[in-house]
Design a protein around this motif. Structure first.
Motif, mmCIF file in Angstrom:
data_model
loop_
_atom_site.group_PDB
_atom_site.id
_atom_site.type_symbol
_atom_site.label_atom_id
_atom_site.label_comp_id
_atom_site.label_asym_id
_atom_site.label_seq_id
_atom_site.Cartn_x
_atom_site.Cartn_y
_atom_site.Cartn_z
ATOM 1 N N LEU A 105 0.848 -1.179 0.000
ATOM 2 C CA LEU A 105 0.000 0.000 0.000
ATOM 3 C C LEU A 105 0.888 1.236 0.000
ATOM 4 O O LEU A 105 1.964 1.227 0.608
ATOM 5 C CB LEU A 105 -0.878 0.029 1.253
ATOM 6 C CG LEU A 105 -2.036 -0.963 1.315
ATOM 7 C CD1 LEU A 105 -2.673 -0.949 2.686
ATOM 8 C CD2 LEU A 105 -3.071 -0.647 0.253
ATOM 9 N N ARG A 150 -0.929 -20.358 -4.513
ATOM 10 C CA ARG A 150 -2.057 -19.837 -5.295
ATOM 11 C C ARG A 150 -2.338 -20.719 -6.491
ATOM 12 O O ARG A 150 -3.485 -20.944 -6.857
ATOM 13 C CB ARG A 150 -1.764 -18.402 -5.745
ATOM 14 C CG ARG A 150 -2.245 -17.393 -4.709
ATOM 15 C CD ARG A 150 -1.680 -16.038 -4.965
ATOM 16 N NE ARG A 150 -2.107 -15.493 -6.260
ATOM 17 C CZ ARG A 150 -1.443 -14.536 -6.885
ATOM 18 N NH1 ARG A 150 -0.348 -14.053 -6.358
ATOM 19 N NH2 ARG A 150 -1.866 -14.094 -8.044
ATOM 20 N N GLN A 178 -3.266 -20.118 3.223
ATOM 21 C CA GLN A 178 -1.869 -19.758 2.960
ATOM 22 C C GLN A 178 -1.214 -19.243 4.225
ATOM 23 O O GLN A 178 -0.087 -19.584 4.542
ATOM 24 C CB GLN A 178 -1.789 -18.672 1.887
ATOM 25 C CG GLN A 178 -2.116 -19.152 0.494
ATOM 26 C CD GLN A 178 -2.078 -18.013 -0.490
ATOM 27 O OE1 GLN A 178 -1.323 -17.062 -0.334
ATOM 28 N NE2 GLN A 178 -2.892 -18.104 -1.520
ATOM 29 N N MET A 220 -1.765 -13.798 -1.114
ATOM 30 C CA MET A 220 -1.584 -12.710 -0.154
ATOM 31 C C MET A 220 -0.888 -11.520 -0.787
ATOM 32 O O MET A 220 -1.068 -10.395 -0.367
ATOM 33 C CB MET A 220 -0.723 -13.197 1.003
ATOM 34 C CG MET A 220 -1.497 -14.015 1.983
ATOM 35 S SD MET A 220 -0.514 -14.258 3.437
ATOM 36 C CE MET A 220 -0.698 -12.676 4.230
ATOM 37 N N LYS A 221 -0.043 -11.825 -1.748
ATOM 38 C CA LYS A 221 0.765 -10.752 -2.304
ATOM 39 C C LYS A 221 0.152 -10.192 -3.580
ATOM 40 O O LYS A 221 0.767 -9.381 -4.234
ATOM 41 C CB LYS A 221 2.159 -11.297 -2.614
ATOM 42 C CG LYS A 221 3.031 -11.307 -1.382
ATOM 43 C CD LYS A 221 3.031 -9.948 -0.761
ATOM 44 C CE LYS A 221 4.242 -9.731 0.094
ATOM 45 N NZ LYS A 221 4.372 -8.339 0.461
ATOM 46 N N ALA A 222 -1.067 -10.664 -3.884
ATOM 47 C CA ALA A 222 -1.675 -10.185 -5.112
ATOM 48 C C ALA A 222 -2.006 -8.698 -4.957
ATOM 49 O O ALA A 222 -2.122 -8.190 -3.845
ATOM 50 C CB ALA A 222 -2.945 -10.979 -5.397
ATOM 51 N N ASP A 223 -2.150 -8.004 -6.067
ATOM 52 C CA ASP A 223 -2.545 -6.607 -5.990
ATOM 53 C C ASP A 223 -3.936 -6.516 -5.403
ATOM 54 O O ASP A 223 -4.797 -7.353 -5.672
ATOM 55 C CB ASP A 223 -2.503 -5.972 -7.392
ATOM 56 C CG ASP A 223 -1.070 -5.622 -7.749
ATOM 57 O OD1 ASP A 223 -0.303 -5.318 -6.810
ATOM 58 O OD2 ASP A 223 -0.733 -5.670 -8.937
ATOM 59 N N LEU A 224 -4.147 -5.496 -4.594
ATOM 60 C CA LEU A 224 -5.398 -5.408 -3.871
ATOM 61 C C LEU A 224 -6.407 -4.614 -4.680
ATOM 62 O O LEU A 224 -6.055 -3.675 -5.388
ATOM 63 C CB LEU A 224 -5.147 -4.721 -2.527
ATOM 64 C CG LEU A 224 -4.145 -5.462 -1.634
ATOM 65 C CD1 LEU A 224 -3.575 -4.527 -0.592
ATOM 66 C CD2 LEU A 224 -4.805 -6.648 -0.996
ATOM 67 N N ARG A 251 -8.341 -1.974 -0.527
ATOM 68 C CA ARG A 251 -7.388 -0.934 -0.148
ATOM 69 C C ARG A 251 -8.000 0.037 0.856
ATOM 70 O O ARG A 251 -7.435 0.303 1.908
ATOM 71 C CB ARG A 251 -7.039 -0.146 -1.413
ATOM 72 C CG ARG A 251 -5.595 0.064 -1.669
ATOM 73 C CD ARG A 251 -5.488 0.671 -3.057
ATOM 74 N NE ARG A 251 -5.081 -0.367 -3.980
ATOM 75 C CZ ARG A 251 -3.818 -0.492 -4.398
ATOM 76 N NH1 ARG A 251 -2.915 0.372 -4.003
ATOM 77 N NH2 ARG A 251 -3.492 -1.465 -5.213
ATOM 78 N N LEU A 257 -8.485 -1.530 4.220
ATOM 79 C CA LEU A 257 -7.245 -1.676 4.972
ATOM 80 C C LEU A 257 -6.791 -0.346 5.567
ATOM 81 O O LEU A 257 -6.404 -0.273 6.729
ATOM 82 C CB LEU A 257 -6.148 -2.238 4.074
ATOM 83 C CG LEU A 257 -6.245 -3.737 3.780
ATOM 84 C CD1 LEU A 257 -5.166 -4.158 2.792
ATOM 85 C CD2 LEU A 257 -6.118 -4.554 5.059
ATOM 86 N N TYR A 258 -6.880 0.724 4.745
ATOM 87 C CA TYR A 258 -6.508 2.038 5.270
ATOM 88 C C TYR A 258 -7.383 2.392 6.455
ATOM 89 O O TYR A 258 -6.920 2.892 7.482
ATOM 90 C CB TYR A 258 -6.644 3.108 4.179
ATOM 91 C CG TYR A 258 -5.464 3.190 3.242
ATOM 92 C CD1 TYR A 258 -4.175 3.399 3.743
ATOM 93 C CD2 TYR A 258 -5.624 3.073 1.875
ATOM 94 C CE1 TYR A 258 -3.097 3.476 2.890
ATOM 95 C CE2 TYR A 258 -4.545 3.141 1.006
ATOM 96 C CZ TYR A 258 -3.287 3.341 1.515
ATOM 97 O OH TYR A 258 -2.222 3.420 0.678
ATOM 98 N N LEU A 298 -9.021 0.398 8.513
ATOM 99 C CA LEU A 298 -8.684 -0.430 9.663
ATOM 100 C C LEU A 298 -7.426 0.087 10.357
ATOM 101 O O LEU A 298 -7.361 0.211 11.581
ATOM 102 C CB LEU A 298 -8.489 -1.883 9.205
ATOM 103 C CG LEU A 298 -8.078 -2.891 10.266
ATOM 104 C CD1 LEU A 298 -9.116 -2.945 11.376
ATOM 105 C CD2 LEU A 298 -7.888 -4.277 9.659
ATOM 106 N N MET A 299 -6.434 0.420 9.537
ATOM 107 C CA MET A 299 -5.169 0.867 10.125
ATOM 108 C C MET A 299 -5.341 2.204 10.841
ATOM 109 O O MET A 299 -4.755 2.426 11.892
ATOM 110 C CB MET A 299 -4.080 0.951 9.061
ATOM 111 C CG MET A 299 -3.525 -0.427 8.727
ATOM 112 S SD MET A 299 -1.962 -0.361 7.866
ATOM 113 C CE MET A 299 -2.486 0.236 6.296
ATOM 114 N N CYS A 300 -6.172 3.083 10.269
ATOM 115 C CA CYS A 300 -6.367 4.378 10.922
ATOM 116 C C CYS A 300 -7.037 4.195 12.280
ATOM 117 O O CYS A 300 -6.665 4.851 13.260
ATOM 118 C CB CYS A 300 -7.209 5.295 10.034
ATOM 119 S SG CYS A 300 -6.277 5.888 8.620
ATOM 120 N N LEU A 352 -6.888 1.500 14.162
ATOM 121 C CA LEU A 352 -5.903 0.874 15.036
ATOM 122 C C LEU A 352 -4.856 1.873 15.530
ATOM 123 O O LEU A 352 -4.290 1.711 16.602
ATOM 124 C CB LEU A 352 -5.204 -0.277 14.303
ATOM 125 C CG LEU A 352 -6.009 -1.562 14.136
ATOM 126 C CD1 LEU A 352 -5.279 -2.539 13.235
ATOM 127 C CD2 LEU A 352 -6.285 -2.213 15.488
#
Lengths: 354, 310, 280
Positions: free
Chosen positions: B116, B208, B217, C1-5, C10, C13-14, C16-18, C20
């Motif tokens: 991000l 995957r 995973q 997990m590493k795929a583009d979101l 996105r 997630l932002y 949630l993080m704010c 937290l």
């Protein structure tokens, strides 16, 4: 420059003996390659000469000095490491001049020596770079530069090319050889690669299990290996070995009889190992007296030559031919081992019979 | 080779025969570790011996008496009714702290491991309490947790009347745990993040292709691969939780009652407020035993839970 | 997990993080802003997230009520000495344990590691008695000597050892061939390369010393000798209740400089910590 003399050098770690008494006389200015499979003790031996490993027993002389108990720095040697071991936090120039700094050289002197070495190795433009900014070949050159600035009595190389890709390895091989030609410093070079050994050495020392198997000029080792180990180690692809018995008609192995020189008549009846290099098979279009039928199993054309995996009797061997071969697996062709290039070894492989 | 033996130091500069390379290295080794080793002997081993010696005595500082009483202090451990409560509070505090710290650290690390924009800013902010002075952090939380403090003020704005956090047994315990978690979770978060970034990407790609969903995973690849870090951080966190003192001293002074009196705080009170140095020493031995047993147990667990070790 | 979101993911997630972030960031904000509010406003309802009026006299009271400058200096110089001392002691010991062969090295290493098992709280009673006998109670010596040489530095030694173990052996071989002895190898080769590990040792050690609380209140008894953590808790009224605004002002003065240094150097900070021998 100096001669190096090893007599009955031994190394043990507690009860484990790794070097079992090595005797070796290296002449002044000679390029000697220590070669052998991994774990044969070649690197340990080199590190003992360098002073990085203690010598358990025996005498090591560089020039006329016994150096067993001297620190590496007092042995007047320089070493090139497999990983190059360049100091990551110093520039190329500092790396190369570092040892001189610690021997009390003046600044001007050091700069002069470093520039001289950089000139020889084509590093002049890279002196201000850090090791991480260099390519593999350049790092290799810096490592050599670090060794030559000091003008030591002996150069030690520990597998210096094994981190380079195949193409660069050939180039650097040539450069090291040329450098030796120019400086004529006694050089001891460790490698596991027999091609490197063959192409670079004045003399090769073949080591196995902490013992010297044979010492000799490259072509002597190729032409007259003293035992099965050396025969199999030197040459690529490796020598073919067939077990059987020496008879009046030739060498009797499972299913076929292979030709032998008449000089072997004296040892008729003895069990032995028959060694023939892949490049010493000849094609024989006409089935004749001495030729042997070979069933083709795999043909690998390389362009300049053709490598054939084939079956002689029950044994699978490899032949390399200058000719292009039209055939398919299952076909039978006729081959003829060159009688003069046959090696006979005792059944246990330890001694040469012819 | 008899010849070699005969001319043993023939020419060249040889060293004195005694100072071989190995001997000089041994000397260097001892010199290098000397400051640390002497320090450990003076400030850890001798005090540890002394603390055991003290624990066998009744020691009244005010009356200046020091009497050998054998195991009497240890019998007192059993009779001390407060100690049951103290150990209970210690267990709740440590367990609560470790569970909250580890799970929050893992959650934050997973979040921060996403691709991000601006993620580094979040990382910095989550980490920032670690560098805020501990007592300063505790004071401001104490201020926020007052009956009429900031937290209750904000709760009141949405119509909730908050409790007197630090003066009620349950909320006091929760408060000291939470204050400590937010202070230090950033450390574990960073360690987890480094471990997560060390997991080869190919493994996720392979998973995957095999069709494993994200949760699977995480459970089957991520957790096993970062298990060494989890073990290490949990040891550090547990041992650390048993040392928490300043937060208790500033926020609750162990109260109300004994509800937040953890072992270290109790030890401090017995030794330095009531001057029972003998009994305080016995409590020290107990603390040492607990730390040792926990560490040993976790180390043993390594074989079971750690799937992979580098 | 590493795929583009996905964009929606996105945003979630932002968000949630704010949320937290609040308990991590808000206390610091509240500390700073409350410290400059007039005393009548600090418990005001509704809470003032942004101060509506200012009272800077609180800050001058911080210095009037206690020798705060002196206390600041105490904390700073002790932390500096402990940090430098620990870096020296632990890098030397860590290097020897990782790199030098000497008799009983493993046994000695195990003994030293005992320090990790023995929190200083366990030995605080005998340490107090020892320093009392040596006439060093109410001096800074215990706060300097114990962390540098005792249990707290063991962790640093462990971190340094883990780092030096990974240093390529051939580098040292090369240095020996180049003519360096043990000490010079350590100083010219090993130590310069250990900078990341040294940095995290420095950070840990500094924070540990800066935050030390139990030891100062056990060993120190006069206000001139106090360190900051201890001093902060001394701003109390006649009934022993905290003078909140002054405590918060003093806390701000304590916390803010370190926080600012951290924000400036945070890249080295965080990455230094992450890339030290702690990865298991």
């Amino acid at each position: 420059m100096a001669k190096v003399n090893l007599s009955d050098i031994r190394k043990s770690y507690g009860a484990v003996k790794t070097i079992h008494g090595v005797d070796l006389d290296i002449r002044d200015g000679e390029f000697v390659v220590l070669v052998g499979p991994s774990g044969c003790g070649k690197s340990t031996l080199l590190r003992m000469i360098a002073g990085l490993e203690t010598i358990t027993d025996g005498t090591l002389k560089i020039g006329d000095r016994k150096v067993n108990d001297l620190d590496p720095k007092d042995r007047d040697i320089a070493m090139v490491f497999q990983s190059y071991a360049l100091y990551p936090h110093m520039t190329v120039a500092t790396n190369m001049g570092f040892s001189l700094e610690h021997r009390g050289g003046s600044k001007a002197e050091i700069t002069e020596r470093v520039n001289w070495a950089a000139g020889i190795l084509g590093l002049t433009n890279l002196l201000d770079r850090y090791p991480r900014q260099l390519s593999g070949g350049q790092r290799q050159r810096v490592a050599m530069g670090r060794a030559i600035v000091r003008n030591p009595q002996v150069f030690l190389f520990d597998e210096p090319l094994s981190n380079l890709d195949a193409k660069l390895r050939v180039v650097m091989r040539g450069e090291i050889k040329a450098l030796h030609h120019k400086l004529k410093t006694t050089t001891i070079y460790v490698t596991h690669d027999q091609v490197e050994a063959m192409t670079m050495a004045d003399r090769i020392v073949v080591l196995n299990g902490g013992r010297v198997e044979q010492i000799g000029a490259p072509l002597d080792l190729y032409d007259r290996p003293v035992n099965r180990f050396v025969a199999g180690f030197i040459g690529s692809p490796s020598m073919n070995f067939l077990t059987g018995t020496i008879t009046q008609r030739g060498f009797q192995t499972s299913g076929v009889v292979l030709p032998l020189a008449t000089s072997t008549n004296t040892i008729v009846g003895q069990a032995a190992v028959y060694g023939i290099r892949p490049e010493h098979f000849r094609l024989n279009d006409h089935p004749g007296l001495a030729s042997v039928p070979a069933e083709i199993m795999l043909i690998e054309p390389m362009g300049s030559e053709t490598q054939v995996t084939m079956r002689l009797g029950d044994v699978q061997v490899i032949g390399v031919f200058r000719e292009r071969i039209n055939g398919a697996p299952g076909d039978v062709m006729h081959v003829l081992p060159e009688i003069g290039a046959v090696h006979l070894f005792s059944e246990d492989g330890t001694t040469r019979l012819n | 080779m008899a010849v070699a033996q005969e001319n043993a130091y023939p020419e060249g500069r040889s060293l004195s025969p005694f100072w071989t390379i190995a001997r000089r290295d041994s000397l260097a080794g001892f010199l290098f570790i000397a400051p640390q080793l002497i320090g450990i002997i003076a400030f850890v081993l001798i005090p540890l011996g002394l603390v055991f010696w003290y624990s066998l005595h009744e020691w009244n500082v005010l009356a200046n008496t020091f009497t050998y009483t054998g195991a009497q202090n240890y019998l007192m451990l059993i009779e001390d009714e407060s100690l049951v409560e103290v150990l209970g509070a210690t267990a709740i505090f440590s367990a609560g702290l470790v569970v909250m710290n580890m799970s929050l650290a893992l959650l934050l690390a997973v979040l921060l491991n996403q691709k991000l924009a601006g993620i580094a800013i979040f990382r910095t902010l989550f980490f920032s309490p670690v560098v805020v002075s501990l007592v300063a952090w505790t004071i401001v939380w104490g201020f926020l947790l007052q009956k009429n403090g900031g937290i209750n003020g904000m709760l009141l704005m949405v119509g909730i009347e908050g409790p007197n956090w630090l003066r009620e047994e349950t909320t006091a315990m929760i408060s000291v745990i939470v204050v400590q978690v937010f202070k230090n979770v950033g450390l574990n978060m960073i360690l987890f993040l480094a471990a997560l970034q060390g997991v080869p990407k190919e493994l996720y790609e392979a998973a995957r292709i095999d069709g494993a969903p994200a949760f699977k995973q995480f459970r089957r690849i991520t957790l096993p691969l970062i298990s060494p870090t989890i073990l290490l951080t949990s040891i550090i966190t547990i041992v650390g939780s048993l040392q928490v003192f300043a937060q208790i001293a500033v926020l609750t002074q162990g109260g109300p009652g004994l509800s937040t009196t953890v072992l270290v705080y109790y030890l401090y009170q017995q030794a330095f407020q009531f001057h029972f140095f003998g009994y305080g020493s016995t409590l020290s031995i107990m603390l040492f035993a607990i730390v040792a047993v926990l560490t040993f147990a976790q180390w043993q667990m390594r074989k079971r839970i750690v799937f992979y070790e580098s | 997990m590493k795929a583009d979101l996905s964009p929606r993911m996105r945003t979630a997630l932002y968000g949630l993080m704010c949320v937290l972030l609040i308990p991590f960031v808000f206390p610091t904000w509240w500390m700073v802003t409350s410290s400059i509010k007039p005393i009548s406003d600090i418990f005001a309802f509704p809470p003032q997230l942004i101060p509506q009026s200012y009272d800077w006299t609180t800050y001058s009271k911080v210095f009037e009520l206690q020798p705060f400058v002196r206390q600041y200096w105490n904390s700073a110089y002790i932390a500096a000495l402990v940090t430098v001392g620990t870096m020296i002691v632990s890098s030397m010991a860590g290097y020897a344990f990782a790199r030098i062969k000497f008799p009983y090295a493993n046994t000695i290493f195990m003994i030293v590691l005992l320090g990790l098992l023995i929190p200083s709280e366990v030995t605080i009673v005998p340490l107090f008695q020892m320093f009392l006998k040596a006439g060093m109670v109410n001096t800074h010596w215990p706060l300097i000597l114990v962390p540098i040489f005792g249990a707290p530095s063991v962790f640093a030694t462990f971190v340094m050892r883990q780092f030096f173990v990974t240093l390529p052996a051939e580098l040292e071989d090369a240095a020996r061939v180049d003519g360096l002895g043990r000490f010079k190898i350590f100083r010219k080769i090993a130590l310069p390369l250990a900078r990341p590990a040294l940095a995290s040792v420095a950070i840990f050690t500094f924070l540990h010393s800066w935050n030390l609380f139990l030891e100062p209140i056990v060993f120190l008894s006069s206000a001139e000798m106090f360190t900051l953590p201890q001093a902060l808790t001394q701003y109390t009224d006649a009934y022993g209740g905290p003078m909140w605004n002054i405590q918060l002002a003093a806390a701000t003065l304590t916390a803010l400089p370190v926080l600012i240094v951290f924000v400036i150097a945070q890249k080295h900070f965080v990455e230094g910590l992450a890339h030290t021998g702690l990865k298991g």
